[in-house]
Design an enzyme around this catalytic site. Sequence first.
Site, PDB file in Angstrom:
ATOM      1  N   HIS A 110       0.868  -1.172   0.000  1.00 35.26           N
ATOM      2  CA  HIS A 110       0.000   0.000   0.000  1.00 35.26           C
ATOM      3  C   HIS A 110       0.908   1.226   0.000  1.00 35.26           C
ATOM      4  O   HIS A 110       1.581   1.507   1.004  1.00 35.26           O
ATOM      5  CB  HIS A 110      -0.917   0.000   1.229  1.00 35.26           C
ATOM      6  N   GLU A 167       1.360   4.000   2.884  1.00 29.70           N
ATOM      7  CA  GLU A 167       1.666   3.574   4.250  1.00 29.70           C
ATOM      8  C   GLU A 167       3.175   3.623   4.459  1.00 29.70           C
ATOM      9  O   GLU A 167       3.856   2.594   4.593  1.00 29.70           O
ATOM     10  CB  GLU A 167       1.077   2.185   4.496  1.00 29.70           C
ATOM     11  N   HIS A 227       3.101  -2.682   6.968  1.00 28.20           N
ATOM     12  CA  HIS A 227       2.014  -1.769   6.614  1.00 28.20           C
ATOM     13  C   HIS A 227       1.982  -0.587   7.577  1.00 28.20           C
ATOM     14  O   HIS A 227       2.642  -0.578   8.614  1.00 28.20           O
ATOM     15  CB  HIS A 227       0.663  -2.488   6.672  1.00 28.20           C
ATOM     16  N   GLU A 235       1.540  -3.828  11.451  1.00 28.42           N
ATOM     17  CA  GLU A 235       0.875  -2.541  11.274  1.00 28.42           C
ATOM     18  C   GLU A 235       1.488  -1.513  12.226  1.00 28.42           C
ATOM     19  O   GLU A 235       1.708  -1.806  13.400  1.00 28.42           O
ATOM     20  CB  GLU A 235      -0.624  -2.664  11.556  1.00 28.42           C
TER      21      GLU A 235
END
Length: 823
Positions: free
Chosen positions: A253, A256, A457, A539
């Site tokens: 992504h 990010e 991420h 994350e």
Amino acid sequence: MEVRFGSIVFSSKFDSGNLSRVERVDKGGCSPPSDTSSSGGSVSAPNPTPDYEFNVWTQPDCGGTEHENGNRSWFYFSVRGVSSGKLLKINVMNMNNQRKLYSQGMAPFVRTVPGKMRWERVRDRPSTENVDNQFILSFTHRILEVKGATTFFSFCYPFSYTECQDMLQLLDDNYPNAAQLNPSSSPESVYFHRELLCRSLDGNRVDLLTVTNCSGMMDEREPRLPHLFPDTKTPRAHRFTNKKVFFLSSRVHPGETPASFVFNGFLNFILRRDDPRAHVLRNMFVFKLIPLLNPDGVFRGHYRTDSRGVNLNRQYLNPSWELHPSIYAAKSLLLYHHTHNRIQKPQPANRNAQTRPQSPPPSNTPANQAPPPLTDMEINLNQRNAEKDSTPSQHINMTMEDTSITTTDLENISQKLSNPTETTVADSPAVDAKKEEVTQESIASREGGVAYYVDLHGHASKRGCFMYGNNLPDEGQQVENMLYPRLIAVNSPHFDFLGCNFSEKNMYARDKRDGQSKEGSGRVSVHKAIGLLHSYTLECNYNTGKMVNSIPPACHDSGRASPPPPPSFPPKYTPEIFEQVGRAVAIAALDMAECNPWPRLVLSEHSSLSNLRAWILKHVRNTKGLNANSNANPPTRTHHNGNKATPPKSFTHSLSCSSSENTLSRVRCNSHSSSSQTPSPKIHSSPSFTFGCPPPRAHAPHNSSGRGGNKTLGPVRDSKAQEKRRPAHHHRPVLRSPGNSHGPSSPPSSSSSSSSACAPASCPLPSSVSMSGLYSLQPPSLSTLLPSLQALPRPGLLSKLSPLILQGLPAPPATTPAAPTKD
């Protein structure tokens, strides 16, 4: 784009830039009002009137094309020509709704060139509002008094495609002799190899980095897989024996950007020449690293998708070489190394001790498995439910009151770890549309050549740094699955283990915006394809966390390892913090193998991997109990004789004392150290366990369900088999460590400086309630425990016991507290 307003120029004509439209707000016009309540701020004085005000719009991913979609949170643009010292106000008019992120203190980032080259958050807190379902972000910035300077604004710390290529070129320059390394080179030499994995749809590079030591190097090189490694001038990386692969990828992504800084911290750590931890890691693993999985989205300034508006992290089930080249390449690499990087185990001399072959034919299955009937639908879904159908149910529905860990439990897990051929195969290899994976060998998960898969991420709503993991039906596998993230938390103050998610629901949840399932994500698809236990998504929040771990100091490092940070509130995240998390991701792999030269685990509340594994097992069972009883009241437990078996609340609380994470701490044999002393680094062959106690707090009902680390554990009990063998109403005495000389009625020892709150490794019971030799406990009789309860430094504790329970019990003897016991 680039637009001019007199001498003022807005531009996004650079790598990762994003700006769609700009309009100037006249001083007489109405600018969007600030919503101080939504941002959580308060204004004590009127804001100064800006000298210049502009409304700007971000460019949606693939804006202006047939692939345009609704992702429009990323912005990155420059402003030049504004007079020095003037106050500039920017209103971003069309962002995705990021109210939660900005309500937690998020602010845009600014950098001035020349001047302040370092990215910083804007000083004045921004304001947010919703107008006609449009999220508007407003912020101000005073232009530095630097003549001819250009000011850049960004959603978060940028890390562009060009910056990545510059970093990789610098590494090439630092390791110029890597191409000349061969099997006769020194085993200590760092092996760094960069090659072109494939080209993106826009023709950008998708790089593959190989990092390891020269130990185990072979003359043979890895093959050129179909469609991959188009640069024939660059030789493939060497193959290595007896080394598994650690696979790390980033920026699928593109918006990010914290993922890139975690990646950089990981990469720089494993390349260290003077750090014994990095040296051991290079001896253990061949690191395969992809810094940018979506270089097109990064270069174009997209937030979430590639140049065709596709979320590449939903394409791992069946990636297309023509449409998703980087995902196809990553999965092809994982399938190849799963087969070809297996560690060859020497066959034992004793024929009776031989194990099954490491590579059984696809038709063979473990003895405790029944081959599941595979339908076309199951094949197309990567056999989503094959693991459930094939694995016998080994779950015990454990409530918060019944979480006993028996010797058999730990032995079963230990046996599975020491005999990987016995491990249940999570899933057979995935089958894609071209049937290229049908010929993959059926390899048990722990026998495969891939040890870890971590995809990096960023996260906009949930605070902190945490992991998403898979939900494994086998209890022993799930313990190992959760053990690795827990070790990251031991090594990083900013990693939140209790924020991790290992639920089955999170494996198959659908995105709210496009409806795509997470089953197509990297971590789920890789687990389904090769049965990998350690498959994760890491994350990191853009802004901050909700807690800071109290990490222990390292052992045997002579002060070289980073010291534990002082207690503090969660800081605003910086590239340095993201890089520290990346280092912890690498170091935790050493702790998993118990070969960390500078371990922190030894001085932690657990003190050994076996103790931490037992704590994870208890955590897993408690989670199952909560999930099973979330919508219904748990039934009253009864013994086999039908009598109710609910201990007094005060007794339950005493036995279930734990730290904020319900820690199951290990205690030395001479367990009467004061709370200020650290545990001994010596690892005993027969460890014992004890419950640590939290600071005193209001008593809550024992069976009330909590969240995260606030759950209260019940007493550790014997298994039902042991309980049936024991005559009714006869209790086993409390097991004690060999060094404990106090009797049941002796008062607890305490440090002269301690209060009613005790350290995690000490408990105000008469002695440590331990499980010497990994035996389970049966609660002692209340008459035996009563003198100890009276000695507890908790006023009014006995008054809370039921008068019926206390009736008929002997009066407690008059005792004098014993002096503190010293080692």
